[in-house]
Design a protein around this motif. Structure first.
Motif, PDB file in Angstrom:
ATOM      1  N   ARG A  17      -1.718  14.543   4.436  1.00  0.00           N
ATOM      2  CA  ARG A  17      -2.591  13.376   4.638  1.00  0.00           C
ATOM      3  C   ARG A  17      -1.919  12.101   4.115  1.00  0.00           C
ATOM      4  O   ARG A  17      -1.110  12.141   3.187  1.00  0.00           O
ATOM      5  CB  ARG A  17      -3.921  13.573   3.939  1.00  0.00           C
ATOM      6  N   GLN A  18      -2.291  10.981   4.724  1.00  0.00           N
ATOM      7  CA  GLN A  18      -1.840   9.692   4.214  1.00  0.00           C
ATOM      8  C   GLN A  18      -2.809   9.222   3.125  1.00  0.00           C
ATOM      9  O   GLN A  18      -4.028   9.325   3.274  1.00  0.00           O
ATOM     10  CB  GLN A  18      -1.791   8.655   5.336  1.00  0.00           C
ATOM     11  N   VAL A  19      -2.249   8.729   2.037  1.00  0.00           N
ATOM     12  CA  VAL A  19      -3.059   8.277   0.907  1.00  0.00           C
ATOM     13  C   VAL A  19      -2.581   6.890   0.492  1.00  0.00           C
ATOM     14  O   VAL A  19      -1.366   6.642   0.449  1.00  0.00           O
ATOM     15  CB  VAL A  19      -2.903   9.234  -0.300  1.00  0.00           C
ATOM     16  N   THR A  20      -3.532   6.010   0.190  1.00  0.00           N
ATOM     17  CA  THR A  20      -3.171   4.695  -0.322  1.00  0.00           C
ATOM     18  C   THR A  20      -3.848   4.472  -1.658  1.00  0.00           C
ATOM     19  O   THR A  20      -5.062   4.636  -1.791  1.00  0.00           O
ATOM     20  CB  THR A  20      -3.563   3.578   0.652  1.00  0.00           C
ATOM     21  N   LEU A  21      -3.051   4.098  -2.637  1.00  0.00           N
ATOM     22  CA  LEU A  21      -3.536   3.775  -3.975  1.00  0.00           C
ATOM     23  C   LEU A  21      -3.498   2.257  -4.143  1.00  0.00           C
ATOM     24  O   LEU A  21      -2.483   1.627  -3.843  1.00  0.00           O
ATOM     25  CB  LEU A  21      -2.673   4.451  -5.039  1.00  0.00           C
ATOM     26  N   ALA A  22      -4.600   1.705  -4.623  1.00  0.00           N
ATOM     27  CA  ALA A  22      -4.699   0.253  -4.742  1.00  0.00           C
ATOM     28  C   ALA A  22      -4.353  -0.218  -6.149  1.00  0.00           C
ATOM     29  O   ALA A  22      -4.634   0.459  -7.135  1.00  0.00           O
ATOM     30  CB  ALA A  22      -6.103  -0.212  -4.379  1.00  0.00           C
ATOM     31  N   CYS A  23      -3.732  -1.397  -6.203  1.00  0.00           N
ATOM     32  CA  CYS A  23      -3.433  -2.064  -7.466  1.00  0.00           C
ATOM     33  C   CYS A  23      -3.734  -3.545  -7.291  1.00  0.00           C
ATOM     34  O   CYS A  23      -3.226  -4.172  -6.347  1.00  0.00           O
ATOM     35  CB  CYS A  23      -1.980  -1.857  -7.850  1.00  0.00           C
ATOM     36  N   HIS A  24      -4.525  -4.094  -8.198  1.00  0.00           N
ATOM     37  CA  HIS A  24      -4.942  -5.493  -8.106  1.00  0.00           C
ATOM     38  C   HIS A  24      -4.823  -6.138  -9.476  1.00  0.00           C
ATOM     39  O   HIS A  24      -5.331  -5.602 -10.459  1.00  0.00           O
ATOM     40  CB  HIS A  24      -6.389  -5.570  -7.613  1.00  0.00           C
ATOM     41  N   GLN A  25      -4.127  -7.293  -9.544  1.00  0.00           N
ATOM     42  CA  GLN A  25      -4.016  -8.004 -10.822  1.00  0.00           C
ATOM     43  C   GLN A  25      -4.466  -9.446 -10.650  1.00  0.00           C
ATOM     44  O   GLN A  25      -4.256 -10.060  -9.598  1.00  0.00           O
ATOM     45  CB  GLN A  25      -2.580  -7.933 -11.368  1.00  0.00           C
ATOM     46  N   THR A  26      -5.098  -9.946 -11.699  1.00  0.00           N
ATOM     47  CA  THR A  26      -5.661 -11.300 -11.639  1.00  0.00           C
ATOM     48  C   THR A  26      -4.930 -12.262 -12.560  1.00  0.00           C
ATOM     49  O   THR A  26      -5.457 -13.320 -12.896  1.00  0.00           O
ATOM     50  CB  THR A  26      -7.158 -11.266 -11.994  1.00  0.00           C
ATOM     51  N   TRP A  27      -3.709 -11.889 -12.989  1.00  0.00           N
ATOM     52  CA  TRP A  27      -2.917 -12.760 -13.851  1.00  0.00           C
ATOM     53  C   TRP A  27      -2.029 -13.739 -13.079  1.00  0.00           C
ATOM     54  O   TRP A  27      -1.342 -14.551 -13.679  1.00  0.00           O
ATOM     55  CB  TRP A  27      -2.012 -11.908 -14.749  1.00  0.00           C
ATOM     56  N   LEU A  74      -0.594  -4.868  -4.718  1.00  0.00           N
ATOM     57  CA  LEU A  74       0.562  -4.070  -4.296  1.00  0.00           C
ATOM     58  C   LEU A  74       0.078  -2.644  -4.046  1.00  0.00           C
ATOM     59  O   LEU A  74       0.112  -1.794  -4.944  1.00  0.00           O
ATOM     60  CB  LEU A  74       1.666  -4.076  -5.352  1.00  0.00           C
ATOM     61  N   PRO A  75      -0.414  -2.353  -2.841  1.00  0.00           N
ATOM     62  CA  PRO A  75      -0.857  -0.982  -2.552  1.00  0.00           C
ATOM     63  C   PRO A  75       0.321  -0.039  -2.369  1.00  0.00           C
ATOM     64  O   PRO A  75       1.358  -0.412  -1.820  1.00  0.00           O
ATOM     65  CB  PRO A  75      -1.640  -1.148  -1.242  1.00  0.00           C
ATOM     66  N   LEU A  76       0.141   1.190  -2.856  1.00  0.00           N
ATOM     67  CA  LEU A  76       1.160   2.238  -2.734  1.00  0.00           C
ATOM     68  C   LEU A  76       0.658   3.264  -1.716  1.00  0.00           C
ATOM     69  O   LEU A  76      -0.437   3.801  -1.873  1.00  0.00           O
ATOM     70  CB  LEU A  76       1.391   2.914  -4.083  1.00  0.00           C
ATOM     71  N   THR A  77       1.457   3.532  -0.703  1.00  0.00           N
ATOM     72  CA  THR A  77       1.072   4.487   0.344  1.00  0.00           C
ATOM     73  C   THR A  77       1.967   5.714   0.298  1.00  0.00           C
ATOM     74  O   THR A  77       3.198   5.584   0.256  1.00  0.00           O
ATOM     75  CB  THR A  77       1.142   3.839   1.743  1.00  0.00           C
ATOM     76  N   LEU A  78       1.327   6.875   0.305  1.00  0.00           N
ATOM     77  CA  LEU A  78       2.035   8.142   0.491  1.00  0.00           C
ATOM     78  C   LEU A  78       1.846   8.490   1.964  1.00  0.00           C
ATOM     79  O   LEU A  78       0.729   8.741   2.420  1.00  0.00           O
ATOM     80  CB  LEU A  78       1.445   9.234  -0.390  1.00  0.00           C
ATOM     81  N   GLU A  79       2.917   8.459   2.732  1.00  0.00           N
ATOM     82  CA  GLU A  79       2.817   8.594   4.188  1.00  0.00           C
ATOM     83  C   GLU A  79       2.305   9.970   4.597  1.00  0.00           C
ATOM     84  O   GLU A  79       1.489  10.113   5.496  1.00  0.00           O
ATOM     85  CB  GLU A  79       4.177   8.332   4.820  1.00  0.00           C
ATOM     86  N   SER A  80       2.802  11.003   3.939  1.00  0.00           N
ATOM     87  CA  SER A  80       2.404  12.392   4.219  1.00  0.00           C
ATOM     88  C   SER A  80       2.466  13.144   2.892  1.00  0.00           C
ATOM     89  O   SER A  80       3.534  13.596   2.475  1.00  0.00           O
ATOM     90  CB  SER A  80       3.347  13.012   5.248  1.00  0.00           C
ATOM     91  N   ALA A  81       1.312  13.216   2.230  1.00  0.00           N
ATOM     92  CA  ALA A  81       1.281  13.709   0.852  1.00  0.00           C
ATOM     93  C   ALA A  81       1.850  15.121   0.727  1.00  0.00           C
ATOM     94  O   ALA A  81       1.597  15.994   1.579  1.00  0.00           O
ATOM     95  CB  ALA A  81      -0.142  13.675   0.324  1.00  0.00           C
ATOM     96  N   ALA A  82       2.599  15.326  -0.353  1.00  0.00           N
ATOM     97  CA  ALA A  82       3.184  16.636  -0.646  1.00  0.00           C
ATOM     98  C   ALA A  82       2.752  17.071  -2.042  1.00  0.00           C
ATOM     99  O   ALA A  82       2.437  16.218  -2.886  1.00  0.00           O
ATOM    100  CB  ALA A  82       4.704  16.555  -0.569  1.00  0.00           C
ATOM    101  N   SER A  83       2.748  18.365  -2.290  1.00  0.00           N
ATOM    102  CA  SER A  83       2.299  18.859  -3.608  1.00  0.00           C
ATOM    103  C   SER A  83       3.163  18.299  -4.735  1.00  0.00           C
ATOM    104  O   SER A  83       2.685  18.113  -5.859  1.00  0.00           O
ATOM    105  CB  SER A  83       2.307  20.389  -3.624  1.00  0.00           C
TER     106      SER A  83
END
Lengths: 113, 112
Positions: A17-27, A74-83
């Motif tokens: 599966r594709q997974v996206t992790l979000a990162c948001h900074q307000t500095w 800066l979102p991080l995407t795992l294109e095809s998640a692996a164990s």
């Protein structure tokens, strides 16, 4: 107060599966980083960005991608998640210069089944 | 061989003890040295950083760098239970690029 946030905090997904992790900074920091933390390896750099439209590969970038369309995210995407990508992921940001402190987010715990 | 080596611990000490945490590294080009503290299930936070060799003191914490031996240390005086955490050393080159190389971290347990 300025801060750096990550979402989700916990994620379970399946292999492929594709997974996206979000990162948001307000500095309004120029630099943003993604690390993974694993037992026996410590923190390892995945990707980093020194500004909008700038992205660079880190030590362990295979299977991951990032894009920087604005200063805050800066979102991080795992294109095809692996164990092997089961890990705790940390986002960090710093203002600009070499000696500027890197501030870390609270982390996302990702499990790939 | 890893660029930065750090004993994973755990290191268990009684409250009030002096704690010594250490890292060795192989790349003699490293110029900036940092210590991060990480509480369980939290992100790391910067404690101290030093440039090149020498000592730096901040309250109960002292960071020491010996570039000739490629060895850095963090000393904690009068340790408290609130110091219980994982301590990560990190270092970077003086090239203008802020790519940190981390040690694996040492887990410290301070008992009351």
């Amino acid at each position: 107060d300025a801060e750096i946030t990550q979402s989700p905090r916990h994620k379970i997904t399946e292999t492929g599966r594709q997974v996206t992790l979000a990162c948001h900074q307000t500095w309004n920091h120029n630099n943003m980083f993604w690390y993974r933390q694993d037992l026996g390896h410590g923190l390892r750099l995945i990707h980093y960005s020194y500004g909008v439209q700038d992205t660079n590969k880190g030590e362990v970038s295979d299977g991951y991608s990032v894009s920087r369309s604005n200063t805050e995210d800066l979102p991080l995407t795992l294109e095809s998640a692996a164990s092997s990508q089961t890990s705790v992921y940390f986002c960090a940001s710093s203002l600009r210069d070499l000696t500027d402190t890197q501030y870390f987010g609270p982390g996302t715990r990702l499990t790939v089944l | 061989q890893k660029e930065v080596e750090q004993d994973p611990g755990p290191l268990s000490v009684p409250e009030g003890a002096i704690v010594s945490l250490n890292c060795t590294y192989s790349n003699s080009a490293f110029q900036y040295f940092m210590w991060y503290r990480q509480y369980s299930r939290k992100g790391p936070e910067l404690l101290m950083y030093t440039y090149s060799s020498g000592n730096k003191e901040d309250g109960r914490f002292t960071a020491q760098v010996d570039k000739s031996s490629k060895y850095i240390s963090l000393f904690i005086r009068d340790s408290q239970p609130s110091d219980s955490a994982t301590y990560l050393c990190a270092m970077t080159l003086n090239t203008g690029f802020q790519k940190l190389v981390f040690g694996t971290g040492t887990r410290l347990l301070v008992s009351p």
